[in-house]
Design a protein around this motif. Structure first.
Motif, PDB file in Angstrom:
ATOM      1  N   ALA A 346       0.726  -1.349   0.071  1.00  0.00           N
ATOM      2  CA  ALA A 346      -0.184   0.368  -0.333  1.00  0.00           C
ATOM      3  C   ALA A 346       1.286   1.317   0.288  1.00  0.00           C
ATOM      4  O   ALA A 346       0.746   2.362  -0.699  1.00  0.00           O
ATOM      5  N   LEU A 347       1.848   1.219   0.479  1.00  0.00           N
ATOM      6  CA  LEU A 347       2.604   2.371   0.408  1.00  0.00           C
ATOM      7  C   LEU A 347       3.571   2.419  -0.217  1.00  0.00           C
ATOM      8  O   LEU A 347       3.875   3.994  -1.319  1.00  0.00           O
ATOM      9  N   ALA A 348       4.173   1.257  -1.130  1.00  0.00           N
ATOM     10  CA  ALA A 348       4.577   1.446  -2.417  1.00  0.00           C
ATOM     11  C   ALA A 348       3.173   2.662  -3.963  1.00  0.00           C
ATOM     12  O   ALA A 348       3.424   3.023  -4.131  1.00  0.00           O
ATOM     13  N   GLU A 349       2.185   1.761  -3.620  1.00  0.00           N
ATOM     14  CA  GLU A 349       1.672   2.570  -4.588  1.00  0.00           C
ATOM     15  C   GLU A 349       0.320   3.646  -4.174  1.00  0.00           C
ATOM     16  O   GLU A 349      -0.603   3.745  -4.573  1.00  0.00           O
ATOM     17  N   PHE A 350       0.853   4.243  -3.015  1.00  0.00           N
ATOM     18  CA  PHE A 350       0.084   5.386  -2.647  1.00  0.00           C
ATOM     19  C   PHE A 350       0.273   6.231  -3.916  1.00  0.00           C
ATOM     20  O   PHE A 350      -1.224   7.046  -3.707  1.00  0.00           O
ATOM     21  N   SER A 351       1.545   6.305  -4.262  1.00  0.00           N
ATOM     22  CA  SER A 351       0.900   7.793  -5.051  1.00  0.00           C
ATOM     23  C   SER A 351       0.768   7.444  -6.308  1.00  0.00           C
ATOM     24  O   SER A 351       0.417   8.433  -7.586  1.00  0.00           O
ATOM     25  N   ASP A 372       7.193   7.181   5.358  1.00  0.00           N
ATOM     26  CA  ASP A 372       7.318   6.214   5.870  1.00  0.00           C
ATOM     27  C   ASP A 372       7.509   5.985   4.427  1.00  0.00           C
ATOM     28  O   ASP A 372       8.514   4.837   4.003  1.00  0.00           O
ATOM     29  N   ILE A 373       6.992   6.411   3.297  1.00  0.00           N
ATOM     30  CA  ILE A 373       7.908   6.814   1.763  1.00  0.00           C
ATOM     31  C   ILE A 373       8.990   7.452   1.234  1.00  0.00           C
ATOM     32  O   ILE A 373       8.835   8.758   1.417  1.00  0.00           O
ATOM     33  N   GLN A 374      10.023   6.672   1.044  1.00  0.00           N
ATOM     34  CA  GLN A 374      11.414   7.586   1.238  1.00  0.00           C
ATOM     35  C   GLN A 374      11.057   7.738  -0.967  1.00  0.00           C
ATOM     36  O   GLN A 374      11.233   8.833  -0.751  1.00  0.00           O
ATOM     37  N   GLU A 375      10.929   6.913  -1.669  1.00  0.00           N
ATOM     38  CA  GLU A 375      11.402   6.439  -3.040  1.00  0.00           C
ATOM     39  C   GLU A 375       9.863   6.127  -3.504  1.00  0.00           C
ATOM     40  O   GLU A 375       9.969   4.645  -3.191  1.00  0.00           O
ATOM     41  N   ILE A 376       9.314   6.626  -4.920  1.00  0.00           N
ATOM     42  CA  ILE A 376       8.817   5.868  -5.831  1.00  0.00           C
ATOM     43  C   ILE A 376       8.875   6.100  -6.560  1.00  0.00           C
ATOM     44  O   ILE A 376       9.151   6.747  -7.139  1.00  0.00           O
ATOM     45  N   LYS A 377       9.395   5.060  -8.215  1.00  0.00           N
ATOM     46  CA  LYS A 377       9.244   4.979  -9.197  1.00  0.00           C
ATOM     47  C   LYS A 377       8.486   3.859  -9.978  1.00  0.00           C
ATOM     48  O   LYS A 377       7.981   3.211  -9.609  1.00  0.00           O
ATOM     49  N   GLU A 378       7.458   5.325 -11.007  1.00  0.00           N
ATOM     50  CA  GLU A 378       6.743   4.134 -11.784  1.00  0.00           C
ATOM     51  C   GLU A 378       7.340   3.679 -13.068  1.00  0.00           C
ATOM     52  O   GLU A 378       7.887   4.833 -13.512  1.00  0.00           O
ATOM     53  N   ILE A 379       6.989   2.507 -13.232  1.00  0.00           N
ATOM     54  CA  ILE A 379       7.681   2.031 -14.768  1.00  0.00           C
ATOM     55  C   ILE A 379       6.207   1.488 -15.619  1.00  0.00           C
ATOM     56  O   ILE A 379       6.015   1.050 -14.791  1.00  0.00           O
ATOM     57  N   PRO A 380       6.339   2.724 -16.616  1.00  0.00           N
ATOM     58  CA  PRO A 380       5.277   1.773 -17.206  1.00  0.00           C
ATOM     59  C   PRO A 380       4.803   0.874 -18.196  1.00  0.00           C
ATOM     60  O   PRO A 380       5.972   0.302 -18.539  1.00  0.00           O
ATOM     61  N   GLY A 381       4.268   0.234 -17.775  1.00  0.00           N
ATOM     62  CA  GLY A 381       3.595  -1.607 -18.452  1.00  0.00           C
ATOM     63  C   GLY A 381       3.957  -2.561 -17.779  1.00  0.00           C
ATOM     64  O   GLY A 381       3.881  -3.618 -18.115  1.00  0.00           O
ATOM     65  N   LYS A 382       4.222  -1.941 -16.926  1.00  0.00           N
ATOM     66  CA  LYS A 382       5.660  -2.649 -16.241  1.00  0.00           C
ATOM     67  C   LYS A 382       5.238  -3.067 -14.367  1.00  0.00           C
ATOM     68  O   LYS A 382       4.211  -3.918 -14.435  1.00  0.00           O
ATOM     69  N   GLY A 383       5.680  -1.667 -14.022  1.00  0.00           N
ATOM     70  CA  GLY A 383       4.851  -1.621 -12.601  1.00  0.00           C
ATOM     71  C   GLY A 383       5.461  -0.480 -11.560  1.00  0.00           C
ATOM     72  O   GLY A 383       5.589   0.484 -12.302  1.00  0.00           O
ATOM     73  N   ILE A 384       5.431  -0.831 -10.585  1.00  0.00           N
ATOM     74  CA  ILE A 384       6.613   0.084  -9.592  1.00  0.00           C
ATOM     75  C   ILE A 384       7.421  -0.154  -9.046  1.00  0.00           C
ATOM     76  O   ILE A 384       7.608  -1.989  -8.224  1.00  0.00           O
TER      77      ILE A 384
END
Length: 614
Positions: A346-351, A372-384
């Motif tokens: 849930a933390l990873a998917e938050f943004s 609790d979230i330090q970094e989030i990077k979305e990768i199109p068509g693949k995930g997070i």
């Protein structure tokens, strides 16, 4: 009563008295008829002279001016007044028709908010919507229009969104829900935090789209414009030859007769019916579509809609509801418990705004601690990929997450694989539902003559085929990245059987923007509030109803049918009337009735496109 109506009425009364005075006093007759002519014809005469100054000579004003002044010069005053009078009646009828065609678009333009109530320093200030800043709190009272896109912070109410969607059903809203500019608050007092400034708001983007729609002309409209520019000089030359050649060659005693024939020829040749009938049809079609919550960006796209034989669909949010729910959580790492596992995911998917991410947050049910979230990077068509609570979390499909080969996971739904600190930890199964009316809507499209229906999806093969079979689609392509969708679209485009037919792509306008832009007709579904949808698509359907695609094609085909009818009818009648006037069988009286009659019938026929099947 407007100025034009008054002038017509005054001229008609003067004309009637002038015709009565003919029996008693010719001088009074002439004076009354000349005053009537000037009263009703001055706007046409002025337009003609202004256009001559601008070197824009050959138009309907020029033709009417030559024809009527010619009649005055040779003493045919009643004909001159009658021609101008009936021409103005035709123009009045035409302007009424345009107003009626504009009504549905004008209704849409009424969604523009006139003010916003902003709370500043514990006081309410009423200001222009474009003066409100991002993040400010606005208050919307019952009966007021929502001025800006916002999120409700206090209160609950019911919104009337018919001006945006074409649907009259009320929409219940409460704290935490987004509201869109242009909708009307019908019940409770609400306060909301502004999420978009006015220039970037839904209402402003829609208004900009509608205002620019008329500028994008169809091929038929452009053809008529070119035709009238060539046609008008030719008929003027023919009229001149008709007035001069016969008297100069074989009938020198009948100059007046041949001049009258030439003037009648000019009246009949007026291109009004051509010039107005086709644009009127397309304008009416755009208006009819907008009243149903379908925004068409121009006549060219309406024309393309009518020629569609292949429709390519995105899956999520287009054919399916786009409402995902977590169905199963399976752990592969025995050191984790489900609550801890779900918290990290849930933390990873938050943004992310993706429906899948929202379904995970919905399942988590707790407030996410952003610290609790330090970094989030979305990768199109693949995930997070994310770093949360000092742990590296990777969530996505098998292209992103290394899944142990011994695991043979075969779930009926979207499967998210989860790796924690480079170690495969488990997976989550999320399922979506097909829209209730989707199967029937696909059948209706095929009944309209759509020969090929295709689905492109980033989902796995099992889910893709299941949805395609359930809906009766002809082809399905799965496991596609956004770039793969463009490539696959190009393949379908290059292999189409009939090159004259068009291909439409239907998507949500966000991830599918490249394909929407590439398609002959890009249709954004459920695009209300979606910036990229309004910008990338050619047709914007404000709700998520597939039925609106059926309606848009019906409206487009009806528009084309009416435009062709108008062109054909106008051309045939004009040719017959031109021949009769040249032979002296049709006088100026018959000529003016032929010209005005054709225009009025074309306008009346154009009205039919405004009737939309609900």
């Amino acid at each position: 009563m407007g100025k034009r109506e008054k002038n017509i009425l005054i001229a008609f009364i003067l004309f009637a008295f002038g015709m009565l005075a003919k029996k008693y006093n010719t001088c009074i007759e002439i004076i009354l008829l000349i005053v009537a002519y000037i009263t009703v014809g001055k706007s046409v005469l002025l337009k003609a002279f202004r256009n001559i100054k601008r070197k824009e000579i050959f138009d309907e004003n020029f033709l009417m001016t030559i024809a009527t002044l010619g009649a005055v010069i040779i003493g045919e005053y009643p004909e001159a007044v009658a021609v101008m009078l009936f021409y103005e009646v035709g123009e009045l009828f035409q302007s009424y028709a345009v107003s009626k065609s504009r009504k549905s678009i004008a209704d849409l333009m009424d969604i523009k908010p006139k003010y916003a109530n902003v709370i500043r320093n514990d006081k309410i200030e009423t200001i222009e919507p474009d003066e409100v800043k991002l993040g400010e709190i606005i208050e919307i009272r019952p009966g007021e229009r929502v001025p800006l896109d916002a999120v409700i912070t206090k209160g609950c109410s019911t919104l009337d969104m018919s001006s945006l969607t074409g649907e009259s059903l009320p929409f219940e809203v409460e704290e935490g829900m987004s509201i869109l500019s242009g909708s009307v608050n019908t019940s409770g007092l609400i306060q909301a935090k502004v999420t978009k400034e006015y220039f970037d708001s839904t209402v402003n983007k829609i208004l900009d789209l509608v205002e620019n729609a008329a500028g994008r002309k169809s091929k038929s409209e452009r053809l008529i414009t070119k035709f009238s520019k060539i046609y008008t000089p030719i008929v003027v030359i023919l009229a001149f030859l008709l007035a001069t050649l016969p008297p100069l060659t074989f009938d020198s005693s009948n100059w007046k007769e041949w001049i009258l024939r030439a003037l009648a020829f000019l009246v009949v040749s007026c291109p009004c019916a051509f010039v107005i009938s086709v644009p009127m049809s397309f304008f009416g079609g755009i208006g009819a579509a907008s009243s149903s919550g379908i925004l068409v960006k121009g006549g060219n796209y309406l024309e393309a809609l009518a020629d569609i034989d292949t429709i390519i669909f995105d899956k999520t949010g287009t054919l399916t509801k786009g409402v995902f729910n977590v169905q199963k959580i399976e752990l592969y790492d025995s050191s984790l418990d489900k609550n801890k596992f779900l918290e990290l995911v849930a933390l990873a998917e938050f943004s992310s705004n993706h429906p899948i991410s929202k379904s995970i947050l919905k399942c988590y049910k707790k407030e996410v601690n952003k610290n609790d979230i330090q970094e989030i990077k979305e990768i199109p068509g693949k995930g997070i990929e994310a770093i949360v609570k000092n742990s590296r979390i990777v969530i996505g499909n098998k292209k992103l997450v290394d899944v142990p080969k011994e695991l043979n996971i075969d779930e009926s739904g979207t499967t998210l694989y989860v790796s924690i600190n480079d170690k495969f930890s488990g997976y989550i199964v999320i399922a979506d539902e097909v829209k209730a009316t989707a199967k029937k809507d696909i059948e209706n499209l095929k009944n309209l003559g759509i020969t090929k229906t295709v689905m492109l999806t980033g989902d796995n093969e099992k889910i893709g085929k299941k949805v395609a079979n359930e809906l009766g689609l002809d082809e399905v392509y799965t496991n596609l990245l956004p770039a793969d969708k463009v490539y696959k679209f190009e393949q379908i485009l290059n292999t189409k059987i009939n090159p004259k037919k068009k291909i439409a792509f239907v998507g949500d306008g966000i991830n599918d923007a490249p394909v929407l832009a590439r398609a002959d007709v890009g249709i954004a579904m459920g695009a209300i509030g979606s910036d990229s949808a309004i910008e990338a698509a050619d047709v914007v359907i404000m709700t998520d109803e597939l039925q609106k695609i059926v309606s848009s094609i019906k409206i487009a085909r009806k528009t084309i049918k009416i435009a062709i009818q108008n062109m054909t009818f106008a051309f045939v009648i004009k040719v017959i009337a031109l021949v009769l006037s040249a032979l002296g069988i049709a006088s100026m009286w018959e000529a003016v009735f032929a010209d005005v009659g054709v225009t009025i019938l074309a306008v009346l026929n154009s009205f039919r496109v405004l009737k939309v099947e609900k």
